[in-house]
Design an enzyme around this catalytic site. Structure first.
Site, PDB file in Angstrom:
ATOM      1  CG  ASP A  10       7.596   0.282  -6.990  1.00 21.33           C
ATOM      2  OD1 ASP A  10       6.823   0.005  -6.059  1.00 21.33           O
ATOM      3  OD2 ASP A  10       8.803  -0.042  -6.996  1.00 21.33           O
ATOM      4  CE  LYS A  65      10.844  -4.866  -1.925  1.00 17.77           C
ATOM      5  NZ  LYS A  65       9.913  -3.788  -1.514  1.00 17.77           N
TER       6      LYS A  65
END
Length: 298
Positions: free
Chosen positions: A231, A153
């Site tokens: 997650d 990211k």
């Protein structure tokens, strides 16, 4: 009789090979195989004030020949070279890992809503792995993969990463690139090849509808399937600018609904069992016969 440590220290200081009778090493001879008669101790000097020795035992009464000593010293010099390379390689890997962890912190610093996400996912994934019977080393590897799963990211624009509303299809496509970017960051480290692959696969789905490869079922690394559950759960219970986090019971229902589709059904089942057990333990540990906050007056 000689003190073994003193002898080794003297060999290292003088930098010369010595051949000793086993019986002359009074304090260590009990640790040497009984058939050994004599021992050649070869010094190895490494950079940065490091040093060690290589000890070779001989079962015959005769001493080592000059040719044998030369061969031992040649082999020891090659061992020194290999040790230096190993030390350097470990330092480079640790330095690279430290850099990556700094990148993870930099990502989370962009958005207060995702701060701590990677560490929480890593801890959950490790707990799942241990409950499923994985050995400690493999569970630790899953923990490391959890810490690094969103490192890609760093390559996603802040406008998309921190958008306080639902993403457009184009923005979602950009977000979907982060497993690939993470893989490319981790891939240069040879011993991280499996970690890079886990990071690449952590958004794959058990039914094949995930990304970036559309992998299916057990073709997906087990570690990535564990991460997918951890997650998703951690994301569901966490608040975001555009929604509130789900209650644990509702998140459990979502994990159950996703079993066999988004998630490996066995891992989902075990994880739900973990959460239920945790809730049960939490309820049983609460004090009884104590008024709630709403009835307590100061």
């Amino acid at each position: 009789m000689s003190n073994g440590c003193e002898v080794i220290y003297d060999i290292l200081v003088k930098g010369k090979t010595r051949v000793l009778k086993k019986n002359s090493l009074n304090d260590v001879k009990q640790h040497i195989e009984s058939e050994i008669k004599s021992i050649a101790i070869v010094p190895i000097n490494l950079r940065q004030d490091r040093a060690c020795t290589v000890a070779i035992g001989k079962k015959t009464a005769g001493s080592f020949t000059d040719k044998e000593i030369q061969l031992l010293e040649l082999l020891s010099s090659r061992a020194a070279f290999a040790l230096e390379n190993a030390i350097l390689f470990n330092r480079l890997e640790q330095s690279y890992l430290d850099t990556i962890e700094s990148l993870v912190k930099a990502i989370e610093a962009k958005d207060k809503y995702t701060r701590g996400h990677s560490e929480q996912v890593a801890t959950l994934a490790q707990e799942i792995a241990l409950v499923m019977g994985l050995d400690k080393d493999r569970a630790e590897r899953i923990y490391t993969a959890g810490l690094l799963h969103d490192v890609g990211k760093i390559g996603i624009s802040s406008g998309v990463l921190c958008k306080p509303s639902t993403l457009s299809p184009e923005e979602y496509d950009e977000i979907k690139l982060h497993p690939i970017k993470g893989y490319e960051i981790l891939r240069p480290i040879r011993s991280f090849n499996d970690l890079a692959e886990i990071v690449l696969q952590h958004h794959e789905r058990f039914d094949g509808s995930g990304y970036p490869r559309g992998m299916h079922g057990h073709d997906i690394f087990f570690e990535a399937r564990v991460l997918a559950v951890a997650d998703a759960y951690q994301a569901m219970i966490s608040s975001r600018p555009y929604r509130k986090g789900l209650p644990i019971e509702q998140a459990i229902l979502e994990i159950r609904k996703g079993a066999g589709g988004q998630f490996d059904p066995e891992i989902a089942k075990i994880f739900i069992g973990m959460l239920k057990q945790e809730q049960k333990s939490s309820r049983s540990s609460k004090p009884k016969n104590i008024p709630s906050d709403s009835t307590v007056r100061s």
